[in-house]
Write a protein that holds these residues in place. Structure first.
Motif, PDB file in Angstrom:
ATOM      1  N   VAL A  96       0.868  -1.172   0.000  1.00  0.00           N
ATOM      2  CA  VAL A  96       0.000   0.000   0.000  1.00  0.00           C
ATOM      3  C   VAL A  96       0.904   1.221   0.000  1.00  0.00           C
ATOM      4  O   VAL A  96       1.793   1.353   0.857  1.00  0.00           O
ATOM      5  CB  VAL A  96      -0.940   0.043   1.220  1.00  0.00           C
ATOM      6  N   CYS A 109      -3.365   0.437  -3.472  1.00  0.00           N
ATOM      7  CA  CYS A 109      -3.180  -0.954  -3.069  1.00  0.00           C
ATOM      8  C   CYS A 109      -2.663  -1.714  -4.283  1.00  0.00           C
ATOM      9  O   CYS A 109      -3.281  -1.677  -5.351  1.00  0.00           O
ATOM     10  CB  CYS A 109      -4.495  -1.550  -2.586  1.00  0.00           C
ATOM     11  N   ARG A 127      -9.133  -6.535  -2.004  1.00  0.00           N
ATOM     12  CA  ARG A 127     -10.262  -6.112  -1.165  1.00  0.00           C
ATOM     13  C   ARG A 127      -9.798  -5.981   0.292  1.00  0.00           C
ATOM     14  O   ARG A 127     -10.155  -5.025   0.993  1.00  0.00           O
ATOM     15  CB  ARG A 127     -11.403  -7.121  -1.260  1.00  0.00           C
ATOM     16  N   VAL A 130      -7.953  -2.726   0.905  1.00  0.00           N
ATOM     17  CA  VAL A 130      -8.846  -1.586   1.131  1.00  0.00           C
ATOM     18  C   VAL A 130      -9.385  -1.629   2.560  1.00  0.00           C
ATOM     19  O   VAL A 130      -9.456  -0.600   3.245  1.00  0.00           O
ATOM     20  CB  VAL A 130     -10.002  -1.577   0.111  1.00  0.00           C
ATOM     21  N   CYS A 131      -9.753  -2.819   3.032  1.00  0.00           N
ATOM     22  CA  CYS A 131     -10.238  -2.955   4.407  1.00  0.00           C
ATOM     23  C   CYS A 131      -9.176  -2.542   5.411  1.00  0.00           C
ATOM     24  O   CYS A 131      -9.476  -1.897   6.426  1.00  0.00           O
ATOM     25  CB  CYS A 131     -10.675  -4.400   4.669  1.00  0.00           C
ATOM     26  N   CYS A 133      -6.756  -0.356   4.917  1.00  0.00           N
ATOM     27  CA  CYS A 133      -6.673   1.112   4.871  1.00  0.00           C
ATOM     28  C   CYS A 133      -7.805   1.736   5.690  1.00  0.00           C
ATOM     29  O   CYS A 133      -7.592   2.690   6.453  1.00  0.00           O
ATOM     30  CB  CYS A 133      -6.755   1.617   3.432  1.00  0.00           C
ATOM     31  N   ARG A 134      -9.002   1.195   5.521  1.00  0.00           N
ATOM     32  CA  ARG A 134     -10.155   1.709   6.267  1.00  0.00           C
ATOM     33  C   ARG A 134      -9.968   1.497   7.770  1.00  0.00           C
ATOM     34  O   ARG A 134     -10.266   2.391   8.582  1.00  0.00           O
ATOM     35  CB  ARG A 134     -11.428   1.014   5.773  1.00  0.00           C
ATOM     36  N   VAL A 152      -8.810   5.624  -2.583  1.00  0.00           N
ATOM     37  CA  VAL A 152      -8.135   4.334  -2.695  1.00  0.00           C
ATOM     38  C   VAL A 152      -8.285   3.769  -4.105  1.00  0.00           C
ATOM     39  O   VAL A 152      -9.392   3.750  -4.659  1.00  0.00           O
ATOM     40  CB  VAL A 152      -8.694   3.327  -1.667  1.00  0.00           C
ATOM     41  N   ARG A 153      -7.167   3.305  -4.668  1.00  0.00           N
ATOM     42  CA  ARG A 153      -7.172   2.629  -5.975  1.00  0.00           C
ATOM     43  C   ARG A 153      -6.528   1.255  -5.820  1.00  0.00           C
ATOM     44  O   ARG A 153      -5.692   1.046  -4.943  1.00  0.00           O
ATOM     45  CB  ARG A 153      -6.401   3.454  -7.011  1.00  0.00           C
ATOM     46  N   LYS A 154      -6.919   0.324  -6.715  1.00  0.00           N
ATOM     47  CA  LYS A 154      -6.402  -1.047  -6.648  1.00  0.00           C
ATOM     48  C   LYS A 154      -5.737  -1.413  -7.976  1.00  0.00           C
ATOM     49  O   LYS A 154      -6.304  -1.185  -9.048  1.00  0.00           O
ATOM     50  CB  LYS A 154      -7.536  -2.029  -6.343  1.00  0.00           C
ATOM     51  N   SER A 178     -12.808  -2.855 -10.606  1.00  0.00           N
ATOM     52  CA  SER A 178     -12.124  -1.804  -9.850  1.00  0.00           C
ATOM     53  C   SER A 178     -10.612  -2.022  -9.820  1.00  0.00           C
ATOM     54  O   SER A 178      -9.860  -1.143  -9.388  1.00  0.00           O
ATOM     55  CB  SER A 178     -12.658  -1.738  -8.415  1.00  0.00           C
ATOM     56  N   VAL A 201     -12.221   4.446  -4.831  1.00  0.00           N
ATOM     57  CA  VAL A 201     -13.099   4.316  -3.663  1.00  0.00           C
ATOM     58  C   VAL A 201     -12.679   5.366  -2.645  1.00  0.00           C
ATOM     59  O   VAL A 201     -11.487   5.488  -2.333  1.00  0.00           O
ATOM     60  CB  VAL A 201     -13.001   2.923  -3.034  1.00  0.00           C
TER      61      VAL A 201
END
Length: 203
Positions: A96, A109, A127, A130-131, A133-134, A152-154, A178, A201
């Motif tokens: 990340v 990510c 996925r 992202v979790c 990061c959150r 956020v980008r993947k 995404s 996101v």
């Protein structure tokens, strides 16, 4: 308290565990490094790519192995107070990169893939990124009051020269639009802000 992007970055830098920071953005870029085994090889090789920054940045390696655990092929838990055995939070993407982009604060990510682009691992790993990061954002906010919207980008970077069967016409994974795919040679040396992914996101 909502902070501007540069201030939030400095606060985040002060709070994080630096064992997981693989590059601090010095020199206007981050370097992502990973060991991998080419097909049929018995010795690991090292893949290294450099990604430019337009502001502040630092790179985390979530797939980090502590030296003492490498022989056991184990990874330290992301959340040391939770059981990490086959739980949803045990999944993780490779990297990340947190960075500032003008007034925006961005988290990219990134998953490295040497072989197939099948979705079974890529989609849940990104996925989970992202979790993470959150979770990091919320933990800091709950304890300190520091708040900031994060874009956020993947991405998946790989060696597949013929990825068409796995991608739509925009270079995104069929299994999860995404996620944007690029060959390592396409991104090495480029600035992250110039590496496109239309799917963002906000957390």
């Amino acid at each position: 308290m909502s902070l501007d992007a540069a201030t939030y970055f400095q606060h985040l830098k002060a709070y994080v565990n630096h064992r997981y920071v693989v590059h601090d953005g010095e020199g206007g870029h981050v370097i992502l490094t990973e060991k991998y085994y080419p097909e049929g090889a018995t010795r690991a090789r090292t893949r290294r790519i450099s990604l430019g920054l337009n502001g502040l940045g630092m790179a985390f390696k979530l797939d980090h192995d502590q030296v003492e655990l490498q022989r056991k092929k184990a990874k330290p838990a992301l959340f040391h107070f939770l059981d990490d055995n086959a739980k949803p939070w045990s999944k993780r993407c490779d990297f990340v990169v947190f960075r500032t982009e003008g007034r925006s604060f961005v988290a990219d990510c990134i998953e490295f893939k040497s072989k197939s682009l099948t979705a079974e691992k890529i989609v849940p790993q990104l996925r989970a990124g992202v979790c993470w990061c959150r979770s990091l954002k919320r933990t800091i906010e709950h304890y300190t009051g520091d708040a900031r919207r994060i874009r956020v980008r993947k991405f998946v970077f790989g060696t597949n020269d013929n990825p068409g069967a796995y991608l739509n016409g925009n270079g995104q994974l069929n299994a999860d639009p995404s996620i944007r795919y690029f060959h390592f040679d396409e991104v090495n040396g480029r600035t992250l802000s110039d590496i496109d992914n239309a799917s963002v996101v906000e957390i």
